[in-house]
Motif scaffolding. Sequence first.
Motif, PDB file in Angstrom:
ATOM      1  N   ASN A  25     -27.157 -68.839 -44.932  1.00 42.34           N
ATOM      2  CA  ASN A  25     -25.998 -69.039 -45.435  1.00 42.34           C
ATOM      3  C   ASN A  25     -26.010 -69.530 -46.805  1.00 42.34           C
ATOM      4  N   ALA A  26     -24.912 -69.785 -47.405  1.00 42.65           N
ATOM      5  CA  ALA A  26     -25.288 -70.169 -49.100  1.00 42.65           C
ATOM      6  C   ALA A  26     -25.975 -71.619 -48.982  1.00 42.65           C
ATOM      7  N   ASP A  27     -26.145 -72.215 -48.029  1.00 44.01           N
ATOM      8  CA  ASP A  27     -27.011 -73.404 -48.143  1.00 44.01           C
ATOM      9  C   ASP A  27     -28.425 -73.261 -48.126  1.00 44.01           C
ATOM     10  N   GLY A  28     -28.926 -72.180 -47.716  1.00 40.85           N
ATOM     11  CA  GLY A  28     -30.359 -71.866 -47.467  1.00 40.85           C
ATOM     12  C   GLY A  28     -30.749 -71.981 -45.850  1.00 40.85           C
ATOM     13  N   PRO A  29     -32.035 -71.986 -45.706  1.00 41.30           N
ATOM     14  CA  PRO A  29     -32.470 -72.180 -44.222  1.00 41.30           C
ATOM     15  C   PRO A  29     -31.401 -73.138 -43.464  1.00 41.30           C
ATOM     16  N   ARG A  30     -31.455 -72.856 -42.190  1.00 45.81           N
ATOM     17  CA  ARG A  30     -30.432 -73.658 -41.115  1.00 45.81           C
ATOM     18  C   ARG A  30     -30.547 -75.139 -41.467  1.00 45.81           C
ATOM     19  N   SER A  31     -31.567 -75.705 -41.297  1.00 47.77           N
ATOM     20  CA  SER A  31     -31.469 -77.123 -41.638  1.00 47.77           C
ATOM     21  C   SER A  31     -31.055 -77.440 -43.205  1.00 47.77           C
ATOM     22  N   GLY A  32     -31.016 -76.693 -43.893  1.00 45.53           N
ATOM     23  CA  GLY A  32     -30.882 -77.125 -45.376  1.00 45.53           C
ATOM     24  C   GLY A  32     -31.828 -77.959 -46.063  1.00 45.53           C
ATOM     25  N   GLN A  33     -33.195 -78.009 -45.357  1.00 44.88           N
ATOM     26  CA  GLN A  33     -33.928 -78.721 -45.832  1.00 44.88           C
ATOM     27  C   GLN A  33     -35.345 -77.970 -45.752  1.00 44.88           C
ATOM     28  N   MET A  34     -36.387 -78.603 -46.450  1.00 44.03           N
ATOM     29  CA  MET A  34     -37.728 -77.892 -46.844  1.00 44.03           C
ATOM     30  C   MET A  34     -38.740 -78.106 -45.776  1.00 44.03           C
ATOM     31  N   HIS A  35     -38.506 -79.424 -44.841  1.00 44.36           N
ATOM     32  CA  HIS A  35     -39.413 -79.605 -44.115  1.00 44.36           C
ATOM     33  C   HIS A  35     -39.419 -78.924 -42.777  1.00 44.36           C
ATOM     34  N   GLY A  36     -38.695 -78.086 -42.628  1.00 46.06           N
ATOM     35  CA  GLY A  36     -38.790 -77.051 -41.454  1.00 46.06           C
ATOM     36  C   GLY A  36     -39.562 -75.678 -41.807  1.00 46.06           C
ATOM     37  N   ILE A  37     -39.661 -75.566 -43.025  1.00 48.87           N
ATOM     38  CA  ILE A  37     -40.393 -74.468 -43.542  1.00 48.87           C
ATOM     39  C   ILE A  37     -41.921 -74.454 -43.647  1.00 48.87           C
ATOM     40  N   PRO A  38     -42.786 -73.574 -42.927  1.00 46.85           N
ATOM     41  CA  PRO A  38     -44.120 -73.660 -42.926  1.00 46.85           C
ATOM     42  C   PRO A  38     -44.724 -73.658 -44.414  1.00 46.85           C
ATOM     43  N   HIS A  39     -45.406 -74.320 -44.842  1.00 50.55           N
ATOM     44  CA  HIS A  39     -46.137 -74.453 -46.118  1.00 50.55           C
ATOM     45  C   HIS A  39     -47.741 -74.148 -46.372  1.00 50.55           C
ATOM     46  N   TYR A  40     -48.206 -74.656 -45.070  1.00 49.11           N
ATOM     47  CA  TYR A  40     -49.853 -74.563 -44.740  1.00 49.11           C
ATOM     48  C   TYR A  40     -50.036 -73.898 -43.227  1.00 49.11           C
ATOM     49  N   LEU A  41     -50.838 -73.377 -43.275  1.00 48.78           N
ATOM     50  CA  LEU A  41     -51.513 -72.993 -41.790  1.00 48.78           C
ATOM     51  C   LEU A  41     -53.183 -73.385 -42.005  1.00 48.78           C
ATOM     52  N   VAL A  42     -53.482 -74.244 -41.035  1.00 50.72           N
ATOM     53  CA  VAL A  42     -55.039 -74.751 -40.883  1.00 50.72           C
ATOM     54  C   VAL A  42     -55.497 -74.303 -39.737  1.00 50.72           C
ATOM     55  N   LEU A  43     -56.513 -73.524 -39.826  1.00 38.63           N
ATOM     56  CA  LEU A  43     -57.267 -73.025 -38.646  1.00 38.63           C
ATOM     57  C   LEU A  43     -58.445 -73.874 -38.400  1.00 38.63           C
ATOM     58  N   ARG A  44     -59.060 -74.195 -37.236  1.00 36.32           N
ATOM     59  CA  ARG A  44     -59.959 -75.099 -36.894  1.00 36.32           C
ATOM     60  C   ARG A  44     -60.637 -74.366 -35.360  1.00 36.32           C
ATOM     61  N   ALA A  45     -61.904 -74.296 -35.530  1.00 37.64           N
ATOM     62  CA  ALA A  45     -62.629 -73.730 -34.476  1.00 37.64           C
ATOM     63  C   ALA A  45     -62.382 -74.482 -33.310  1.00 37.64           C
ATOM     64  N   GLY A  46     -62.203 -73.689 -32.282  1.00 35.25           N
ATOM     65  CA  GLY A  46     -62.024 -74.395 -30.709  1.00 35.25           C
ATOM     66  C   GLY A  46     -60.860 -75.178 -30.540  1.00 35.25           C
ATOM     67  N   HIS A  47     -59.803 -75.224 -31.596  1.00 39.35           N
ATOM     68  CA  HIS A  47     -58.346 -75.599 -31.477  1.00 39.35           C
ATOM     69  C   HIS A  47     -57.488 -74.718 -31.762  1.00 39.35           C
ATOM     70  N   GLU A  48     -56.234 -74.844 -31.255  1.00 43.65           N
ATOM     71  CA  GLU A  48     -54.896 -74.369 -31.749  1.00 43.65           C
ATOM     72  C   GLU A  48     -54.923 -74.610 -33.226  1.00 43.65           C
TER      73      GLU A  48
END
Length: 120
Positions: free
Chosen positions: A22-45
């Motif tokens: 919508n005109a306000d952007g993502p549904r929450s209207g905030q950036m903290h629901g937007i993924p900015h980083y992906l961290v991979l770790r051996a043996g973990h999700e």
Amino acid sequence: MTLGIWPDLHAVCRDPDEAQLNADGPRSGQMHGIPHYLVLRAGHESYVLDRERVLIRRQASRMMNWFASVHATPVSIEDAGWDSFSRKYGFSSDERKCLCSYSLVEGSETKHQLALLANL
């Protein structure tokens, strides 16, 4: 490197209606629901983090893993900006030196592109 792949991502969103903005952007209207980083770790999700490096969810989708691998170069998480995250999730100093973090957002993305990323 931007964003010739974004139109393809729209086709694979779980729910295309969720990708609409919508005109306000993502549904929450905030950036903290937007993924900015992906961290991979051996043996973990994997860890999907917002711009403040706060956990959004564990176990990124295959599509997000693919996006990270073609969109960004992996980097370590040993700088001071990662201290809080590393302590909270018990990363050793050796793990922090590994090239395990991908930045998903460059800063030039449109609201629509960020909404698509949030749906991966």
